[in-house]
Design a protein around this motif. Structure first.
Motif, mmCIF file in Angstrom:
data_model
loop_
_atom_site.group_PDB
_atom_site.id
_atom_site.type_symbol
_atom_site.label_atom_id
_atom_site.label_comp_id
_atom_site.label_asym_id
_atom_site.label_seq_id
_atom_site.Cartn_x
_atom_site.Cartn_y
_atom_site.Cartn_z
ATOM 1 N N UNK A 107 -5.611 0.866 -5.781
ATOM 2 C CA UNK A 107 -5.067 0.186 -4.603
ATOM 3 C C UNK A 107 -4.720 1.215 -3.533
ATOM 4 N N UNK A 108 -5.089 0.915 -2.287
ATOM 5 C CA UNK A 108 -4.712 1.778 -1.160
ATOM 6 C C UNK A 108 -4.215 0.899 -0.029
ATOM 7 N N UNK A 109 -3.303 1.427 0.785
ATOM 8 C CA UNK A 109 -2.879 0.626 1.935
ATOM 9 C C UNK A 109 -2.372 1.465 3.085
ATOM 10 N N UNK A 110 -2.499 0.875 4.266
ATOM 11 C CA UNK A 110 -1.891 1.375 5.508
ATOM 12 C C UNK A 110 -1.187 0.172 6.129
ATOM 13 N N UNK A 111 0.104 0.297 6.430
ATOM 14 C CA UNK A 111 0.784 -0.814 7.088
ATOM 15 C C UNK A 111 1.563 -1.688 6.128
ATOM 16 N N UNK A 112 1.638 -3.005 6.434
ATOM 17 C CA UNK A 112 2.552 -3.861 5.679
ATOM 18 C C UNK A 112 1.891 -5.056 4.997
ATOM 19 N N UNK A 113 0.555 -5.059 4.883
ATOM 20 C CA UNK A 113 -0.059 -5.990 3.936
ATOM 21 C C UNK A 113 0.206 -5.400 2.557
ATOM 22 N N UNK A 114 0.275 -6.242 1.534
ATOM 23 C CA UNK A 114 0.854 -5.769 0.272
ATOM 24 C C UNK A 114 0.015 -6.189 -0.934
ATOM 25 N N UNK A 115 0.026 -5.348 -1.968
ATOM 26 C CA UNK A 115 -0.604 -5.662 -3.249
ATOM 27 C C UNK A 115 0.471 -5.705 -4.328
ATOM 28 N N UNK A 116 0.479 -6.789 -5.090
ATOM 29 C CA UNK A 116 1.478 -6.999 -6.149
ATOM 30 C C UNK A 116 0.727 -7.459 -7.389
ATOM 31 N N UNK A 117 1.112 -6.942 -8.563
ATOM 32 C CA UNK A 117 0.539 -7.512 -9.791
ATOM 33 C C UNK A 117 1.641 -8.188 -10.590
ATOM 34 N N UNK A 118 1.207 -9.099 -11.442
ATOM 35 C CA UNK A 118 2.129 -9.793 -12.346
ATOM 36 C C UNK A 118 1.831 -9.340 -13.767
ATOM 37 N N UNK A 176 5.232 -6.565 -9.863
ATOM 38 C CA UNK A 176 5.275 -5.115 -9.659
ATOM 39 C C UNK A 176 4.468 -4.798 -8.404
ATOM 40 N N UNK A 177 5.103 -4.152 -7.429
ATOM 41 C CA UNK A 177 4.425 -3.842 -6.168
ATOM 42 C C UNK A 177 3.610 -2.565 -6.316
ATOM 43 N N UNK A 178 2.337 -2.614 -5.905
ATOM 44 C CA UNK A 178 1.452 -1.454 -6.036
ATOM 45 C C UNK A 178 1.271 -0.703 -4.719
ATOM 46 N N UNK A 179 1.555 -1.369 -3.606
ATOM 47 C CA UNK A 179 1.394 -0.735 -2.291
ATOM 48 C C UNK A 179 2.774 -0.339 -1.752
ATOM 49 N N UNK A 180 2.776 0.336 -0.610
ATOM 50 C CA UNK A 180 4.035 0.726 0.043
ATOM 51 C C UNK A 180 4.031 0.147 1.454
ATOM 52 N N UNK A 181 5.089 -0.566 1.830
ATOM 53 C CA UNK A 181 5.189 -1.077 3.202
ATOM 54 C C UNK A 181 5.534 0.082 4.129
ATOM 55 N N UNK A 182 4.641 0.389 5.043
ATOM 56 C CA UNK A 182 4.864 1.514 5.948
ATOM 57 C C UNK A 182 5.638 1.017 7.172
ATOM 58 N N UNK A 204 -2.708 8.070 6.960
ATOM 59 C CA UNK A 204 -2.829 8.544 5.571
ATOM 60 C C UNK A 204 -2.417 7.402 4.640
ATOM 61 N N UNK A 205 -3.338 6.897 3.819
ATOM 62 C CA UNK A 205 -2.992 5.744 2.983
ATOM 63 C C UNK A 205 -2.128 6.127 1.784
ATOM 64 N N UNK A 206 -1.378 5.154 1.284
ATOM 65 C CA UNK A 206 -0.749 5.277 -0.024
ATOM 66 C C UNK A 206 -1.776 4.785 -1.035
ATOM 67 N N UNK A 207 -2.028 5.574 -2.081
ATOM 68 C CA UNK A 207 -3.045 5.209 -3.084
ATOM 69 C C UNK A 207 -2.410 5.239 -4.472
ATOM 70 N N UNK A 208 -2.713 4.234 -5.268
ATOM 71 C CA UNK A 208 -2.175 4.200 -6.631
ATOM 72 C C UNK A 208 -3.208 3.605 -7.581
ATOM 73 N N UNK A 209 -3.107 3.966 -8.863
ATOM 74 C CA UNK A 209 -4.044 3.457 -9.876
ATOM 75 C C UNK A 209 -3.254 2.708 -10.940
ATOM 76 N N UNK A 210 -3.746 1.542 -11.298
ATOM 77 C CA UNK A 210 -3.097 0.714 -12.318
ATOM 78 C C UNK A 210 -4.146 0.330 -13.360
ATOM 79 N N UNK A 211 -3.883 0.625 -14.629
ATOM 80 C CA UNK A 211 -4.811 0.200 -15.678
ATOM 81 C C UNK A 211 -4.507 -1.263 -16.036
#
Length: 283
Positions: free
Chosen positions: A143-154, A160-166, A214-221
């Protein structure tokens, strides 16, 4: 293994008072349990819809990629539309995509932003947020993001939020170090240079010196506890928190119906923004 035909439907359907929504769904070829669905709704503002959605499963050699993204434009339809057409291609073109996926995503975000700035004469001076999720062989979610659209997993019913609100307030020092400022005047929302309510974005040529791309990037298995993922523009998150969003759709088994249900709940809660939702179900 299920090699059944992928269902891909893209329909314009009427919702509410004559506004059109984009909606669609699809499923993995390598795991019959993994499905996606998306839905959009136009906000109540005077400008045309500025949210753009990308959602599809794609076969790349012996691998399957689920490619999901929401691009929320500001003062622009051109920039989010350009991102929808080019960002994933740029990511997949990176030579070390398979070995160093996170670095490849970061570099492709930078290259794409440079190209948008170069093309500002044709794409205009607006910009766009982005949240992207790449599902590799139904096992690994990048998951990668710029800004305030958001990625969340259940996972096991918990959000659990995977992105960061910039947000400008949380990046005030960096913005000021670049020569910009953050103010809530006029209104009650912190904005960079009094204009933009996010601290990171694609485009925005006139403000780029004060913004980061610069995006926030995270990996979730993905494991047996991972039930579903939500990608949504800020029209959802203005009116509900992560857990409320998860609770709203945890019993909706069909991914597209879940995306639609989340939008309906946001509208009940008086969200006035454009709203886009993608739901990816893993079980």
């Amino acid at each position: 293994m299920n090699h059944g035909k992928e269902i891909l439907t893209k329909v314009k359907e009427k919702v509410g008072l004559g506004s059109t929504a984009e909606t669609g769904k699809g499923k993995s070829k390598i795991s019959k349990h993994v499905t996606h669905g998306y839905h959009t709704a136009e906000g109540k503002s005077a400008h045309p819809m500025e949210d753009y959605v990308f959602a599809e499963f794609k076969q790349v050699e012996d691998n399957e990629l689920g490619l999901f993204a929401i691009f929320d434009g500001h003062v622009s339809q051109e920039v989010p539309d350009y991102l929808r057409s080019h960002l994933f291609n740029n990511i997949l073109k990176e030579p070390d995509f398979w070995n160093e996926t996170e670095n490849a995503v970061r570099r492709a975000y930078r290259i794409t932003d440079d190209k948008i700035l170069e093309k500002s004469a044709e794409l205009g001076k607006g910009g766009s947020t982005a949240v992207t999720a790449i599902l590799i062989n139904c096992e690994k979610l990048v998951v990668a993001n710029l800004g305030d659209s958001r990625a969340v997993i259940c996972q096991n019913g918990k959000a659990k939020q995977l992105s960061v609100d910039h947000e400008p307030d949380s990046e005030r020092k960096a913005i000021e170090d670049r020569g910009g400022f953050v103010t809530k005047f006029p209104g009650d929302v912190a904005r960079v240079d009094g204009q933009l309510a996010v601290a990171r974005a694609f485009g925005d040529k006139t403000m780029k010196d004060h913004l980061s791309s610069e995006p926030h990037v995270t990996v979730e298995m993905i494991n047996d506890d991972t039930e579903f993922a939500i990608l949504a523009s800020d029209g959802i998150w203005h009116v509900m928190n992560n857990q409320e969003a998860v609770d709203c759709i945890k019993n909706v088994k069909e991914a597209r119906e879940a995306a639609k249900a989340l939008i309906e709940e946001a509208l009940k809660r008086n969200s006035t923004d454009d709203i886009s939702v993608i739901v990816v179900r893993f079980h």
